[in-house]
Enzyme design. Structure first.
Site, PDB file in Angstrom:
ATOM      1  N   THR A  46       0.520   4.993  44.736  1.00 13.99           N
ATOM      2  CA  THR A  46       0.497   3.552  44.484  1.00 13.99           C
ATOM      3  C   THR A  46       1.792   3.079  43.844  1.00 13.99           C
ATOM      4  OG1 THR A  46      -1.910   3.589  44.287  1.00 13.99           O
ATOM      5  CG2 THR A  46      -0.785   1.705  43.318  1.00 13.99           C
ATOM      6  N   TYR A 134      -2.934  17.149  42.710  1.00 13.27           N
ATOM      7  CA  TYR A 134      -3.209  15.909  43.430  1.00 13.27           C
ATOM      8  C   TYR A 134      -3.688  16.322  44.817  1.00 13.27           C
ATOM      9  CZ  TYR A 134      -2.196  11.022  44.890  1.00 13.27           C
ATOM     10  OH  TYR A 134      -2.271   9.722  45.342  1.00 13.27           O
ATOM     11  N   LYS A 162      -6.697  15.284  40.472  1.00 16.75           N
ATOM     12  CA  LYS A 162      -6.973  13.942  40.973  1.00 16.75           C
ATOM     13  C   LYS A 162      -7.411  14.114  42.421  1.00 16.75           C
ATOM     14  CE  LYS A 162      -5.301   9.569  42.543  1.00 16.75           C
ATOM     15  NZ  LYS A 162      -4.190   8.859  43.210  1.00 16.75           N
ATOM     16  N   VAL A 204      -8.713   7.307  38.867  1.00 18.35           N
ATOM     17  CA  VAL A 204      -7.308   6.899  38.989  1.00 18.35           C
ATOM     18  C   VAL A 204      -7.267   5.853  40.105  1.00 18.35           C
ATOM     19  CG1 VAL A 204      -4.945   7.714  39.290  1.00 18.35           C
ATOM     20  CG2 VAL A 204      -6.669   9.240  38.312  1.00 18.35           C
TER      21      VAL A 204
END
Length: 301
Positions: A46, A134, A162, A204
């Protein structure tokens, strides 16, 4: 300690000529902290990390860590193709004073699971900071399985994950198999209530840039066991999440989603410019107007 709560992946505001807008970035950080978030994740998807130069990454790191001043943990994405490149990002992140780093599996190269393990072990050993995996198979084309994650956690190489895989069964397997203090964070904006109910520690959410208060309230409802209120807040956020689809098929998902977050932040007066990095296609006036209507319906304008 296990990282918990709402940890939004911070957008990177840009100037019209494509440089990092540090002034808007500081306002965005204040907007997020004021919304009650529990941490910040910079230089993730993002944040448009794939589009930023190394110099721009450094501006983001220094701006955010300098402004936050230890109020909340700041995680830094050290995302790159191979271990040597990631280690250079780790070095810069450590110098900036972050609380932990976030790394994907290596990509572009065709990588064996043992090489992925070696990658995370090396990042943990060389960086001296907590490392969060991630799991982003849509971008790196490798799914981080529960056995791999939990094995690395047991070694002390990983502090958490995440999970942006979209695999709820895999997420649950990690939650069931983990041992403290391994932190499990969902990257899905639209299934946070169910992830927290399963035992995830936090979220998140890219949409958390736009409505940090909404995600903070959802998390508080879950913590106190008010699942009806959590579901109601989640459903409101699901309706707001429609902003990422206003670009339709006219552009890629990155252009539509990141452009929507930035347009919403601009409409809310948080950032000066909603531009996204090249080669992303910008939203047009009609699309921005539709985002404004969705913001108004969510009570954000």
């Amino acid at each position: 300690m296990r990282l918990k709560g709402v940890i939004p992946p911070v957008c990177t505001p840009l100037t019209p000529d494509g440089e990092v807008d540090a002034t808007s970035l500081v306002r965005l950080v204040d907007h997020l902290l004021g919304g009650g978030v529990d941490g910040l994740f910079v230089l993730g998807s993002t944040s448009e990390v794939a589009y930023l130069t190394d110099a721009q990454r450094r501006v983001v790191l220094d701006t955010v860590t300098g402004h936050v001043g230890g109020q909340v943990p700041v995680l830094a994405g050290v995302i790159d193709m191979t271990t040597p490149r990631v280690l250079e990002h780790v070095r810069v992140a450590v110098e900036a004073g972050v609380s932990g780093v976030v790394a994907t599996a290596p990509f572009y190269t065709r990588t064996h699971p043992d090489e992925i393990r070696r990658h995370f072990r090396t990042v943990a050993a060389r960086g001296g900071l907590p490392v969060y995996a991630y799991d982003l198979p849509v971008s790196v084309h490798t799914k981080l399985g529960a056995d791999l994650l939990l094995g690395l956690a047991a070694e002390g190489a990983l502090a958490g994950v995440k999970d942006s895989s979209g695999d709820d069964g895999g997420l649950r397997a990690v939650i069931l198999g983990r041992e403290a203090p391994f932190s499990v964070l969902t990257g899905s904006e639209v299934t946070v209530d169910s992830a927290l109910w399963m035992g995830a520690d936090g979220v998140v959410p890219g949409l958390g840039n736009v409505d940090p208060e909404g995600y903070a309230e959802l998390y508080r409802c879950a913590v106190r066991g008010d699942w009806e209120a959590a579901r109601a807040q989640q459903e409101r956020l699901v309706r707001l999440f429609e902003i990422v689809r206003v670009g339709g098929t006219r552009m890629g998902g990155s252009s539509s989603g990141l452009g929507a977050f930035k347009a919403a932040l601009h409409l809310r007066g948080v950032i000066d410019c909603s531009i996204t990095a090249l080669p992303q296609i910008p939203l047009n006036d009609d699309e921005v107007g539709r985002i404004g209507k969705l913001l108004a319906a969510a009570g954000l304008l």
